[in-house]
Design a protein around this motif. Structure first.
Motif, PDB file in Angstrom:
ATOM      1  N   UNK A  42       0.840  -1.204   0.000  1.00 18.51           N
ATOM      2  CA  UNK A  42       0.000   0.000   0.000  1.00 18.51           C
ATOM      3  C   UNK A  42       0.876   1.254   0.000  1.00 18.51           C
ATOM      4  N   UNK A  43       0.565   2.190  -0.865  1.00 16.22           N
ATOM      5  CA  UNK A  43       1.343   3.425  -0.958  1.00 16.22           C
ATOM      6  C   UNK A  43       0.886   4.390   0.125  1.00 16.22           C
ATOM      7  N   UNK A  94       9.242  12.662  -8.656  1.00 11.49           N
ATOM      8  CA  UNK A  94       8.202  11.649  -8.486  1.00 11.49           C
ATOM      9  C   UNK A  94       8.771  10.486  -7.678  1.00 11.49           C
ATOM     10  N   UNK A  95       8.071  10.114  -6.607  1.00 10.44           N
ATOM     11  CA  UNK A  95       8.494   8.970  -5.799  1.00 10.44           C
ATOM     12  C   UNK A  95       7.326   8.510  -4.939  1.00 10.44           C
ATOM     13  N   UNK A  96       7.370   7.252  -4.522  1.00  9.16           N
ATOM     14  CA  UNK A  96       6.361   6.716  -3.616  1.00  9.16           C
ATOM     15  C   UNK A  96       7.059   6.022  -2.454  1.00  9.16           C
ATOM     16  N   UNK A  97       6.340   5.958  -1.337  1.00  7.46           N
ATOM     17  CA  UNK A  97       6.813   5.243  -0.154  1.00  7.46           C
ATOM     18  C   UNK A  97       5.673   4.351   0.309  1.00  7.46           C
ATOM     19  N   UNK A  98       5.942   3.067   0.445  1.00  6.89           N
ATOM     20  CA  UNK A  98       4.906   2.098   0.777  1.00  6.89           C
ATOM     21  C   UNK A  98       4.818   1.842   2.275  1.00  6.89           C
ATOM     22  N   UNK A 104      -1.783   8.382   1.781  1.00  9.05           N
ATOM     23  CA  UNK A 104      -2.812   7.338   1.830  1.00  9.05           C
ATOM     24  C   UNK A 104      -3.849   7.536   0.728  1.00  9.05           C
ATOM     25  N   UNK A 105      -3.375   7.982  -0.435  1.00  5.70           N
ATOM     26  CA  UNK A 105      -4.238   8.126  -1.596  1.00  5.70           C
ATOM     27  C   UNK A 105      -5.065   9.393  -1.629  1.00  5.70           C
TER      28      UNK A 105
END
Length: 277
Positions: free
Chosen positions: A24-25, A51-55, A91-92
């Motif tokens: 889950x991002x 641009x980056x994501x952390x789960x 959390x979206x």
């Protein structure tokens, strides 16, 4: 030898900037642009298309030159700064104001001098909306986890710098954030205390498994702690590398510094930082 081989792959082929890890991002930056208007009415571009994501449960360290916007992305994620362009979500949910479930730990501990160790940790529980009847159990668990036993009733001015940072970390954890933003929290500590605090943070993270974005100037600290190390260029910042740290856990902070895989990765990051922006 298996670790060395895996690490060589990580060094020679960093993950694509902005690639999304499994799970889950918790935090997402997409084509983030941040500029500031200066007194002479000129524009200072700080962030350029990051641009980056952390789960969930992921520990991501961010390194880069001074003034490259590392702390700026944390302020954008916690709603304290409005981007010039791009997308910021926790959390979206797009961030337009401080989002619930995000905790921030600064370099300076900022403890309340009129509250004891337990009282300062309690602040996090109060801000997080934890029912009052659950406070004592949570505070007691954190005091034990952070090795503050016997100091529950001590005042901040009676503590060492490292102990004050442990209390600050306890306050953050009492808030029970889904995403922890940490802005060089150990930067002002001496080397031995920094190593000890890194060990404490890892033990807490392994127990709590919360998503962390950890900003630091210390490349060795980043590699020793994180699952990934994201490397920023000089201002205006862009991502020049996104390394998976494939060193086994649990990690022993001092011993791993003699590991060839550790050395190879830190040297690769140093080389990235030497690249022109």
């Amino acid at each position: 030898m298996a670790v060395m081989t895996t690490e060589k792959r990580a060094v020679s082929a960093p993950a694509k900037a902005g690639s999304e890890p499994a799970g889950r991002v918790r935090a997402e930056l997409r084509d983030l642009q941040i500029s500031f208007r200066l007194p002479d009415m000129s524009t200072l571009d700080v962030i350029s298309g990051i641009s980056m994501t952390v789960s969930e449960g992921e520990f991501v360290a961010v390194v880069g030159p001074s003034g490259s916007g590392k702390s700026t992305i944390l302020r954008a994620l916690c709603g304290l700064l409005k981007p010039s362009g791009g997308h910021v979500a926790v959390d979206g949910v797009p961030v337009s104001s401080p989002p619930p479930g995000v905790g921030f730990m600064f370099q300076k501990d900022a403890l309340l001098p009129w509250r004891t160790v337990a009282g300062n940790i309690r602040v996090g529980a109060e801000l997080g909306g934890m029912p009052a009847e659950e406070h004592e159990e949570r505070i007691g668990r954190l005091v034990k986890l952070l090795r503050l036993d016997g100091f529950e009733n001590a005042w901040p001015n009676q503590l060492s710098g490292g102990m004050r940072q442990r209390v600050s970390l306890g306050r953050l954890l009492a808030y029970q954030p889904s995403l922890m933003l940490m802005d060089e929290p150990f930067g002002a500590l001496d080397y031995q205390t920094k190593i000890a605090m890194g060990k404490e943070l890892l033990s807490v993270w392994e127990a709590e498994r919360r998503a962390i974005i950890f900003v630091t100037h210390d490349i060795e600290e980043a590699v020793a702690l994180a699952d990934r190390v994201v490397v920023f260029s000089a201002r205006p910042a862009r991502i020049v590398a996104d390394y998976k740290v494939d060193l086994p856990r649990p990690r022993h902070m001092r011993a791993m510094r003699s590991d060839p895989a550790f050395t190879m990765l830190t040297e690769a990051i140093w080389a990235d930082l030497a690249l022109p922006s």
